[in-house]
Design a protein around this motif. Sequence first.
Motif, PDB file in Angstrom:
ATOM      1  N   LEU A 222       0.824  -1.223   0.000  1.00 35.67           N
ATOM      2  CA  LEU A 222       0.000   0.000   0.000  1.00 35.67           C
ATOM      3  C   LEU A 222       0.856   1.271   0.000  1.00 35.67           C
ATOM      4  O   LEU A 222       0.336   2.374   0.130  1.00 35.67           O
ATOM      5  CB  LEU A 222      -0.937   0.002   1.215  1.00 35.67           C
ATOM      6  CG  LEU A 222      -2.027  -1.086   1.239  1.00 35.67           C
ATOM      7  CD1 LEU A 222      -2.759  -1.083   2.579  1.00 35.67           C
ATOM      8  CD2 LEU A 222      -3.025  -0.868   0.098  1.00 35.67           C
ATOM      9  N   GLY A 223       2.167   1.093  -0.059  1.00 36.77           N
ATOM     10  CA  GLY A 223       3.052   2.260  -0.175  1.00 36.77           C
ATOM     11  C   GLY A 223       3.497   2.850   1.150  1.00 36.77           C
ATOM     12  O   GLY A 223       4.036   3.970   1.182  1.00 36.77           O
ATOM     13  N   VAL A 224       3.288   2.135   2.260  1.00 35.01           N
ATOM     14  CA  VAL A 224       3.725   2.645   3.564  1.00 35.01           C
ATOM     15  C   VAL A 224       5.256   2.640   3.617  1.00 35.01           C
ATOM     16  O   VAL A 224       5.899   1.675   3.176  1.00 35.01           O
ATOM     17  CB  VAL A 224       3.158   1.747   4.700  1.00 35.01           C
ATOM     18  CG1 VAL A 224       3.722   2.159   6.061  1.00 35.01           C
ATOM     19  CG2 VAL A 224       1.628   1.796   4.697  1.00 35.01           C
ATOM     20  N   ALA A 225       5.838   3.720   4.156  1.00 35.20           N
ATOM     21  CA  ALA A 225       7.300   3.743   4.371  1.00 35.20           C
ATOM     22  C   ALA A 225       7.580   2.991   5.661  1.00 35.20           C
ATOM     23  O   ALA A 225       7.197   3.444   6.750  1.00 35.20           O
ATOM     24  CB  ALA A 225       7.777   5.188   4.474  1.00 35.20           C
ATOM     25  N   LEU A 226       8.214   1.829   5.546  1.00 30.41           N
ATOM     26  CA  LEU A 226       8.444   0.958   6.706  1.00 30.41           C
ATOM     27  C   LEU A 226       9.868   1.178   7.200  1.00 30.41           C
ATOM     28  O   LEU A 226      10.821   0.671   6.601  1.00 30.41           O
ATOM     29  CB  LEU A 226       8.201  -0.500   6.307  1.00 30.41           C
ATOM     30  CG  LEU A 226       6.740  -0.822   5.994  1.00 30.41           C
ATOM     31  CD1 LEU A 226       6.607  -2.132   5.223  1.00 30.41           C
ATOM     32  CD2 LEU A 226       5.916  -0.901   7.277  1.00 30.41           C
ATOM     33  N   LEU A 227       9.995   1.955   8.258  1.00 30.69           N
ATOM     34  CA  LEU A 227      11.319   2.390   8.713  1.00 30.69           C
ATOM     35  C   LEU A 227      11.748   1.559   9.925  1.00 30.69           C
ATOM     36  O   LEU A 227      11.694   2.025  11.073  1.00 30.69           O
ATOM     37  CB  LEU A 227      11.291   3.884   9.030  1.00 30.69           C
ATOM     38  CG  LEU A 227      10.706   4.769   7.902  1.00 30.69           C
ATOM     39  CD1 LEU A 227      10.618   6.225   8.331  1.00 30.69           C
ATOM     40  CD2 LEU A 227      11.541   4.636   6.623  1.00 30.69           C
ATOM     41  N   ALA A 228      12.144   0.318   9.667  1.00 30.56           N
ATOM     42  CA  ALA A 228      12.627  -0.557  10.746  1.00 30.56           C
ATOM     43  C   ALA A 228      14.069  -0.196  11.086  1.00 30.56           C
ATOM     44  O   ALA A 228      14.736   0.528  10.343  1.00 30.56           O
ATOM     45  CB  ALA A 228      12.528  -2.007  10.314  1.00 30.56           C
ATOM     46  N   HIS A 229      14.549  -0.724  12.205  1.00 35.45           N
ATOM     47  CA  HIS A 229      15.925  -0.494  12.668  1.00 35.45           C
ATOM     48  C   HIS A 229      16.258   1.002  12.615  1.00 35.45           C
ATOM     49  O   HIS A 229      17.295   1.401  12.086  1.00 35.45           O
ATOM     50  CB  HIS A 229      16.913  -1.331  11.827  1.00 35.45           C
ATOM     51  CG  HIS A 229      16.552  -2.792  11.878  1.00 35.45           C
ATOM     52  ND1 HIS A 229      16.729  -3.556  13.011  1.00 35.45           N
ATOM     53  CD2 HIS A 229      15.970  -3.599  10.963  1.00 35.45           C
ATOM     54  CE1 HIS A 229      16.276  -4.785  12.788  1.00 35.45           C
ATOM     55  NE2 HIS A 229      15.813  -4.835  11.557  1.00 35.45           N
TER      56      HIS A 229
END
Length: 382
Positions: A168-175
Amino acid sequence: MPERVIVLGGGIIGLACAFEAASGGALVSVIEPGAFGGQASGAAAGMLAPYTENPEQPDPFFHLCQDSLRRYPAWVKRVESISGMDAELLHTGSLTVAMHEADVLPLQTRIAWQRAQGAEAELVGPEMLSRLEPELSAQAVAALYCPGESHINAPKLVAALEAACRKLGVALLAHAGEIDAPRIGGASGSGISVSTSGHGIVKGDTLIVCTGAWACYYAETFGFPIPIHPIRGQICSFNAPPPARVNHMVFSSQAYWVGKQNGSLVCGASEDVAGYDSSVTGRGIDRLVRWGPRLFPFLQGLEPASKWAGLRPATRDGLPLIGPVPGRPDIILAAGHYRNGILLSPVTASIVADLLNGRTPGTPIARFAPERFAPATSRSAR
Ligand SMILES: Cc1cc2nc3c(=O)[nH]c(=O)nc-3n(C[C@H](O)[C@H](O)[C@H](O)COP(=O)(O)OP(=O)(O)OC[C@H]3O[C@@H](n4cnc5c(N)ncnc54)[C@H](O)[C@@H]3O)c2cc1C
């Protein structure tokens, strides 16, 4: 729907809120210091058990849990079809087992009020019990059978939500590493920014705080108490020797057992106060191992194949905090789901989406308003 939404925390609650906000057209960023689902959400047994978890009375929390269970099948189907992943939702039903006659009366009381609230629930005797759960000890005198309860594979649901969010285009900012307290503009809503060591500065119009047991860290930033604290849950799983199988979620006074799709038998869980220490202790797991054979004789002598622990976000009154920070409609709290965050993720995400859209949530939330913890003077001033 605000244009840019920042979600703090990549557990089930944060990812579920991100999924709904992105489905509604928002530009969403999720900031997570570690891996998605790396805390309580990845540790959970995945039980969706509003009736077992609420044995006393039909209060607003019971209705919230029941509402979320009703939403689950369609919600998981959406997550699975967008992600292309299977979260292993199993409609097994549950059995709350009485090992003594004296334990039957509270079960009968529970059946009476829960049936009036739409639950399918019945008391089953030893003969029916041995058909439903052939491996159960013959010492069990009765059980409350609740066919409507289900369970899911929590780590797989987290992974599916993460994949669906990505689609869905979410910016997934892990770590994201070090995350500074959010910088918040004036009350008129002049923007929010969050500085991270891993992904730089993230800007948004609205902030959703889904940091589980860590949400209390924001009390100073938001200027009001957030009485959330960690309660460690230790849990383990067995590789049951075939053909031994546990068909339902089985609850006793001391532990529960959940047979997962891959054949493993999950057994939980302790409730200990250990600060932010999420390590496993011999004492926490030994109690579960000792109880196993009393309910399931085939567990005699079996050692757990794996053991793990997580920190449940508990609140002072046992209820989650879902709603805006007092006086700040652009900052929404969704935390403190304690033992039921997996169950409550669809309803929480739907409430948050309604708030983002300026709609009155379809589910009553007054009892869960963060405002209930604000000092009386600031409450009356508004
Ligand atoms: C052993 C065990 C068994 C359980 N079994 C069940 C069950 O069967 N059914 C059920 O419904 N529930 C169960 N639960 C409860 C459930 O796991 C929790 O209620 C739920 O996972 C809470 O989700 P969350 O997203 O709020 O928290 P978390 O999953 O803990 O996520 C919070 C996230 O916030 C991140 N974070 C922390 N600080 C910051 C910061 N400053 N900025 C950004 N992010 C931050 C953390 O790294 C973490 O990933 C169980 C819990 C445990 C421990």
